[in-house]
Scaffold this motif. Structure first.
Motif, PDB file in Angstrom:
ATOM      1  N   ILE A  70      -7.948  22.337 -13.358  1.00 34.78           N
ATOM      2  CA  ILE A  70      -7.736  23.284 -14.456  1.00 34.78           C
ATOM      3  C   ILE A  70      -8.769  23.067 -15.558  1.00 34.78           C
ATOM      4  CG2 ILE A  70      -6.136  23.914 -16.330  1.00 34.78           C
ATOM      5  CD1 ILE A  70      -3.837  23.280 -14.324  1.00 34.78           C
ATOM      6  N   ILE A  71      -9.000  21.795 -15.914  1.00 36.61           N
ATOM      7  CA  ILE A  71      -9.982  21.471 -16.970  1.00 36.61           C
ATOM      8  C   ILE A  71     -11.382  21.894 -16.538  1.00 36.61           C
ATOM      9  CG2 ILE A  71     -10.994  19.619 -18.364  1.00 36.61           C
ATOM     10  CD1 ILE A  71      -7.996  20.060 -18.941  1.00 36.61           C
ATOM     11  N   ASP A  73     -12.178  24.306 -14.438  1.00 41.56           N
ATOM     12  CA  ASP A  73     -12.262  25.773 -14.482  1.00 41.56           C
ATOM     13  C   ASP A  73     -12.441  26.279 -15.908  1.00 41.56           C
ATOM     14  OD1 ASP A  73     -11.931  25.794 -11.777  1.00 41.56           O
ATOM     15  OD2 ASP A  73      -9.899  26.621 -11.780  1.00 41.56           O
ATOM     16  N   LYS A  74     -11.738  25.668 -16.852  1.00 41.39           N
ATOM     17  CA  LYS A  74     -11.794  26.124 -18.243  1.00 41.39           C
ATOM     18  C   LYS A  74     -13.137  25.827 -18.900  1.00 41.39           C
ATOM     19  CE  LYS A  74      -6.900  26.053 -19.520  1.00 41.39           C
ATOM     20  NZ  LYS A  74      -5.899  25.474 -20.439  1.00 41.39           N
ATOM     21  N   SER A  75     -13.865  24.844 -18.364  1.00 45.72           N
ATOM     22  CA  SER A  75     -15.119  24.430 -19.004  1.00 45.72           C
ATOM     23  C   SER A  75     -16.353  24.713 -18.158  1.00 45.72           C
ATOM     24  CB  SER A  75     -15.059  22.923 -19.323  1.00 45.72           C
ATOM     25  OG  SER A  75     -14.880  22.164 -18.138  1.00 45.72           O
ATOM     26  N   ASN A  97     -20.543  22.079 -15.626  1.00 50.88           N
ATOM     27  CA  ASN A  97     -19.591  22.168 -16.730  1.00 50.88           C
ATOM     28  C   ASN A  97     -20.228  22.007 -18.104  1.00 50.88           C
ATOM     29  OD1 ASN A  97     -17.947  21.081 -14.238  1.00 50.88           O
ATOM     30  ND2 ASN A  97     -16.497  22.088 -15.594  1.00 50.88           N
ATOM     31  N   ARG A 101     -16.957  20.886 -23.954  1.00 50.81           N
ATOM     32  CA  ARG A 101     -15.702  21.624 -23.736  1.00 50.81           C
ATOM     33  C   ARG A 101     -14.811  20.915 -22.724  1.00 50.81           C
ATOM     34  NH1 ARG A 101     -17.302  28.110 -23.987  1.00 50.81           N
ATOM     35  NH2 ARG A 101     -18.499  27.959 -25.913  1.00 50.81           N
ATOM     36  N   GLU A 105     -11.118  20.039 -23.736  1.00 55.20           N
ATOM     37  CA  GLU A 105      -9.990  20.593 -22.992  1.00 55.20           C
ATOM     38  C   GLU A 105      -9.060  19.481 -22.483  1.00 55.20           C
ATOM     39  OE1 GLU A 105      -8.884  23.531 -22.671  1.00 55.20           O
ATOM     40  OE2 GLU A 105     -10.546  24.860 -23.212  1.00 55.20           O
ATOM     41  N   LYS A 224     -13.190  29.060  -7.966  1.00 58.23           N
ATOM     42  CA  LYS A 224     -12.707  28.099  -8.952  1.00 58.23           C
ATOM     43  C   LYS A 224     -11.993  26.967  -8.234  1.00 58.23           C
ATOM     44  CE  LYS A 224      -8.637  30.998  -9.951  1.00 58.23           C
ATOM     45  NZ  LYS A 224      -7.535  30.069 -10.095  1.00 58.23           N
ATOM     46  N   SER A 226      -8.842  25.427  -9.380  1.00 68.51           N
ATOM     47  CA  SER A 226      -7.383  25.418  -9.478  1.00 68.51           C
ATOM     48  C   SER A 226      -6.735  26.538  -8.686  1.00 68.51           C
ATOM     49  CB  SER A 226      -6.941  25.499 -10.937  1.00 68.51           C
ATOM     50  OG  SER A 226      -5.527  25.421 -11.015  1.00 68.51           O
ATOM     51  N   THR A 230      -6.020  30.122 -13.515  1.00 71.25           N
ATOM     52  CA  THR A 230      -7.191  29.976 -14.383  1.00 71.25           C
ATOM     53  C   THR A 230      -8.162  31.127 -14.125  1.00 71.25           C
ATOM     54  OG1 THR A 230      -8.186  28.506 -12.737  1.00 71.25           O
ATOM     55  CG2 THR A 230      -7.084  27.452 -14.608  1.00 71.25           C
ATOM     56  N   GLU A 231      -8.909  31.492 -15.154  1.00 69.84           N
ATOM     57  CA  GLU A 231      -9.811  32.650 -15.064  1.00 69.84           C
ATOM     58  C   GLU A 231     -11.111  32.285 -14.348  1.00 69.84           C
ATOM     59  OE1 GLU A 231      -9.705  35.918 -16.222  1.00 69.84           O
ATOM     60  OE2 GLU A 231      -7.568  35.612 -16.578  1.00 69.84           O
TER      61      GLU A 231
END
Length: 620
Positions: A70-71, A73-75, A97, A101, A105, A224, A226, A230-231
């Protein structure tokens, strides 16, 4: 000042973060201690997650309910699926990454996790009584009591940084080393060793000539890590590739006399599969160039990571050599590369739960066990956090087998074979890699994560729906039949044998020259069915069909090997009383103390004849 904690985690790198999150999410009261709250989940080396086999580990962590996927994917700023030209067992996701960020995150995720407390200070020792850990001591003399302790010290235990002939204590550039723990553990009877890793220079992206480098973009349709919602990325930052040359190599050689590796000042062994640039030109003297990956550190920063140029040569030699790399002629360096030496503890001193054999309630995870890589560390942290929680709450240990997950392969290798150089995961280490694909990590592990209390009901429902949809699609592929005149044109186009009578679509997916996408584009009925399905379902159906024979063969082999894992060896078993065992087997088995015959069979130096003797002896 402090309550008694269920789990104390020492170190807030990738292993420590996963350990703290897992134990807390399962219901334990957790204290996470770090020397610097501003460097939680710091990407000490390259700003990337995943890669060959490592990407499978990140997906496994996510499937179990850990945070790394998850982290990431977010970064992430770029996504690539590596090895797509090979079979699906080799497909490995990787993200580039945003370093800042990623750390942010992780810290925010931990702060939002109930049951996690934080303390910023150096841990200098353990509280141990009657062979059981009872907490930790800090540099200010504080005592924090805990029922279990997870050590995830990374490269900080007596860390020593080398740049040419200069050396100074540190766990990472600009941060001090941790002292006291190694000395106490050795007094308690632990064996320790030294290892080495390195990092390349960081440079100013504004000073590079990007036009002369090859562009390395992300995938057209980025994936991605996750399995959650997640986007995916909508835009990506490219990486670039350039190369060293003979002039670069000659300049680097002028610093060899001052190299801490070549002069013997570094005693620890470095990672075999991620050598320094001086190692490369020394070991591969016949090559006149080596690849350099030029990687951005984030969306907005100008800092660039020079992947492939890890070095501990003097900073002036580093700078002079790097300016001869195409694109780096006018480079401005932010900081030089360096090597770091640190203490580790051979992991044969651990049980499969990552608990130490010498001290009850004490767990080791990450580079302290001799591994290298964020992903390997994070997975160990997750497993140590789960097992520390389970011990406190009197639950059964949680152990993954070699046929369950790459995480199982990693831990099994470490505790049975040990390592005298930084251990890195590869697909070749997993004998069941067709079963352990990145695409089915959720199917393999989310039910287990859910039973632990880490994966949500929503996650489990999503996996069950994926299985249901895959089964239905496979059924549809069996029932949809095509006539020769409907398919032979496509078969001609793909150089595949024509058919003479009606056949189900499933038969064509089994052909190596045809992909399920070819059939979807060619058959309107299949196109309509798959239009509402997630791409992972379509991919799953294709893989299960194409590789059915291989998958069944591996499942059968895994079951046979799994039978040995069910044959428990009693605690305190005296191998020296069995005269038919080889001398080496007696020594290795007595030292490692395997819990079952399967584990015993995987110990280096224990041969099949020894296992046969053990089986006969235990049957009595």
């Amino acid at each position: 000042m402090f309550p008694q904690y269920d789990v104390i985690v020492v170190g807030a790198g990738h292993a420590g973060c996963e350990a703290a999150a897992a134990a807390a999410n399962m219901g334990s009261k957790v204290m996470l201690i770090t020397m610097n709250m501003n460097t939680i989940a710091q990407m000490s080396c390259n700003p990337a997650m995943g890669g060959v086999a490592k990407g499978q580990i990140v997906r496994e962590i996510d499937a179990l309910g850990g945070y790394s996927g998850i982290i990431s994917d977010k970064s992430m700023i770029q996504f690539r699926m590596l090895n797509k030209s090979k079979g699906p067992a080799m497909w490995s996701p990787r993200t580039q990454n945003d370093r800042m960020r990623f750390a942010e995150e992780w810290r925010l995720a931990l702060e939002r996790t109930p049951n996690v407390d934080f303390w910023q200070e150096m841990v200098t020792g353990l509280l141990v009584k009657d062979g059981r850990v009872e907490g930790v001591k800090t540099s200010m003399g504080l005592e924090i009591k805990g029922k279990t302790v997870v050590l995830t010290n990374g490269t900080f235990l007596n860390g020593l940084i080398h740049i040419g002939e200069k050396r100074f204590g540190g766990g990472r550039t600009g941060e001090k080393a941790a002292t006291g723990i190694t000395e106490q553990l050795v007094q308690l009877g632990f064996e320790s060793g030294r290892m080495k890793t390195g990092t390349p220079p960081r440079v100013d992206g504004r000073s590079l000539n990007w036009d002369v480098m090859e562009t390395q973009p992300g995938d057209d349709t980025p994936g991605k890590f996750s399995f959650s919602d997640t986007e995916p990325l909508k835009e990506q930052r490219p990486c670039h590739i350039t190369y060293t040359n003979p002039e670069v190599h000659e300049i680097l050689k002028t610093g060899f006399e001052q190299s801490p590796m070549f002069t013997g000042r570094i005693k620890g062994l470095g990672p075999r599969y991620c050598p320094s640039i001086e190692d490369k030109i020394n070991r591969f003297a016949e090559r006149d160039r080596h690849q350099i990956f030029v990687e951005p550190e984030g969306w907005d920063t100008i800092e660039i990571y020079v992947n492939g140029f890890s070095t501990s040569l003097p900073e002036d030699v580093q700078y002079k050599a790097i300016t001869k790399i195409p694109g780096f002629e006018k480079v401005k360096m932010f900081r030089p590369g360096y090597a770091i030496e640190y203490d580790f503890f051979p992991p044969t001193q651990l049980d499969p739960t990552l608990e130490t054999k010498l001290v009850k309630g004490l767990y080791f995870a990450g580079q302290i066990n001799g591994t290298t890589g964020y992903e390997e560390a994070a997975s160990q942290g997750l497993m140590a956090g789960i097992n520390a929680h389970n011990q406190v709450h009197e639950k059964d240990p949680f152990v993954l087998s070699r046929s369950d997950a790459y995480i199982g392969v990693l831990i099994d290798d470490l505790i049975n074979k040990g390592t005298n150089e930084p251990y890195r995961m590869f697909t070749s280490r997993a004998e069941f890699r067709i079963l352990l694909r990145q695409d089915n990590a959720d199917i393999r592990l989310t039910p287990l994560g859910h039973s632990l209390g880490l994966a949500s009901d929503e996650r489990l429902n999503k996996v069950n729906e994926k299985i249901k949809q895959t089964e239905q699609l496979l059924e549809d592929l069996k029932t949809i039949k095509v006539k020769p005149e409907e398919i032979n044109g496509l078969l001609d186009e793909k150089n595949s044998a024509r058919i003479k009578e009606k056949a189900p679509l499933l038969n064509f997916i089994r052909r190596p020259e045809l992909e399920i996408e070819d059939l979807i584009n060619h058959n309107e009925e299949l196109k309509k069915i798959t239009s509402s399905l997630d791409n992972e379902v379509v991919q799953q159906a294709s893989i299960l069909t194409k590789y059915e024979t291989y998958i069944e063969k591996e499942k059968s082999l895994a079951e046979k090997m799994g039978d040995l894992d069910t044959k428990q060896i009693p605690a305190g078993f005296n191998y020296k009383e069995i005269p038919a065992l080889s001398a080496e087997a007696k020594e290795k088995l007595s030292n490692i103390k395997p819990t079952n015959l399967g584990q015993a069979s995987r110990i280096s130096g224990v041969n099949p004849a020894d296992i046969s003797v053990l089986m006969v002896y235990m049957a009595r």
